[in-house]
Design an enzyme around this catalytic site. Sequence first.
Site, mmCIF file in Angstrom:
data_model
loop_
_atom_site.group_PDB
_atom_site.id
_atom_site.type_symbol
_atom_site.label_atom_id
_atom_site.label_comp_id
_atom_site.label_asym_id
_atom_site.label_seq_id
_atom_site.Cartn_x
_atom_site.Cartn_y
_atom_site.Cartn_z
ATOM 1 N N HIS A 105 0.812 -1.224 0.000
ATOM 2 C CA HIS A 105 0.000 0.000 0.000
ATOM 3 C C HIS A 105 0.845 1.274 0.000
ATOM 4 O O HIS A 105 0.294 2.372 -0.142
ATOM 5 C CB HIS A 105 -0.934 0.032 1.212
ATOM 6 C CG HIS A 105 -1.976 -1.039 1.212
ATOM 7 N ND1 HIS A 105 -2.805 -1.272 0.127
ATOM 8 C CD2 HIS A 105 -2.315 -1.959 2.153
ATOM 9 C CE1 HIS A 105 -3.610 -2.277 0.406
ATOM 10 N NE2 HIS A 105 -3.332 -2.718 1.624
ATOM 11 N N HIS B 273 -6.835 -6.877 -0.243
ATOM 12 C CA HIS B 273 -6.891 -5.437 -0.492
ATOM 13 C C HIS B 273 -6.031 -5.094 -1.704
ATOM 14 O O HIS B 273 -4.933 -5.630 -1.863
ATOM 15 C CB HIS B 273 -6.388 -4.656 0.727
ATOM 16 C CG HIS B 273 -7.160 -4.926 1.979
ATOM 17 N ND1 HIS B 273 -6.766 -5.874 2.905
ATOM 18 C CD2 HIS B 273 -8.301 -4.380 2.454
ATOM 19 C CE1 HIS B 273 -7.638 -5.894 3.898
ATOM 20 N NE2 HIS B 273 -8.582 -5.008 3.650
ATOM 21 N N ASP C 186 -3.285 -10.439 -2.251
ATOM 22 C CA ASP C 186 -3.854 -9.880 -1.031
ATOM 23 C C ASP C 186 -5.303 -9.469 -1.295
ATOM 24 O O ASP C 186 -5.658 -9.065 -2.407
ATOM 25 C CB ASP C 186 -3.039 -8.663 -0.610
ATOM 26 C CG ASP C 186 -3.353 -8.177 0.793
ATOM 27 O OD1 ASP C 186 -2.569 -8.473 1.712
ATOM 28 O OD2 ASP C 186 -4.373 -7.475 0.959
#
Length: 308
Positions: free
Chosen positions: A122, A161, A159
């Site tokens: 991220h 996300h 993942d």
Amino acid sequence: MTTALITHADCLRHETPEGHPEQVARLEHILHALEPLDLKRVSAPMVAEDDILRIHPVDHLRALRSAHPSEGYVQIDGDTFMSPGTLDAAFRAAGAAVRAVDMVLGGEVQNAFAAIRPPGHHAETETAMGFCFFGNAALAAKHALEHHGLNRVAVVDFDVHHGNGSQDLLWDEPRALFVTSQQMPLWPGSGRVDEDGVHGQILNMPLPPESGGAEMRAAYTGQAFPRIRAFKPELIIISAGFDAHRDDPLASLNWSTEDFAWLTAELCALAEELCQGRIVSTLEGGYDLNALAQATRGHVEELIKAAT
């Protein structure tokens, strides 16, 4: 040939407030689950600043150093915290990804798993977020391209996300194919199919809430594997998040431990076909401790099978 497990005790010293899902116990459970396995155990080095600067500007590094606390916590955003041990952990996590690339491309091991925290996918070019400070997988890809002179690297992120940071860092990199599956809708909100990169080298595969292993397998078989095969990478890098597991508290996909093992085995088979079996995997999410440990072990067991 064998599989390397790259980690460091510093990754246990990145602490978060009580109740935070990205906790020290995540890595403790993983290391306990992997303890019986036959792995080449390697200490993660501190990443070189030059490697960080391949993907992040110096201002990002300066901002993190400036924010870094000598005691207590500093909150970077709504869910990202720094403690006195955070920067060393982040440098070790990035260093593990780089060391994994060096070992695999140098022929020391067939493949490698970086058991690290904090995670990385991220972290955008100038923004730490989503528990992440440096883009570990993107950094590994850039290291393979720039330091080792590869022409094509594939990064696969499963993942739950979306890997908005990896997408941002690889957005205009024609030598890197970024393939990612993620629950949608879900934080951080990116990952639409029309987000395909400057060179059309990004493949986003949104998956609906409450879907499971069958939908995942269809997406990878129908979309991801053909794209990877057509790209002909010289190395496959995996952002290995295990929060699509049915028991994970932060999302609502319904993958099983066997689904993660299947996906890993298929990626290993692709690597054997396309790039001499060369795979680097780095830990991302996964927040139910037992599910995380079981799924990670299944993932690493498939890496071991592919290396023998």
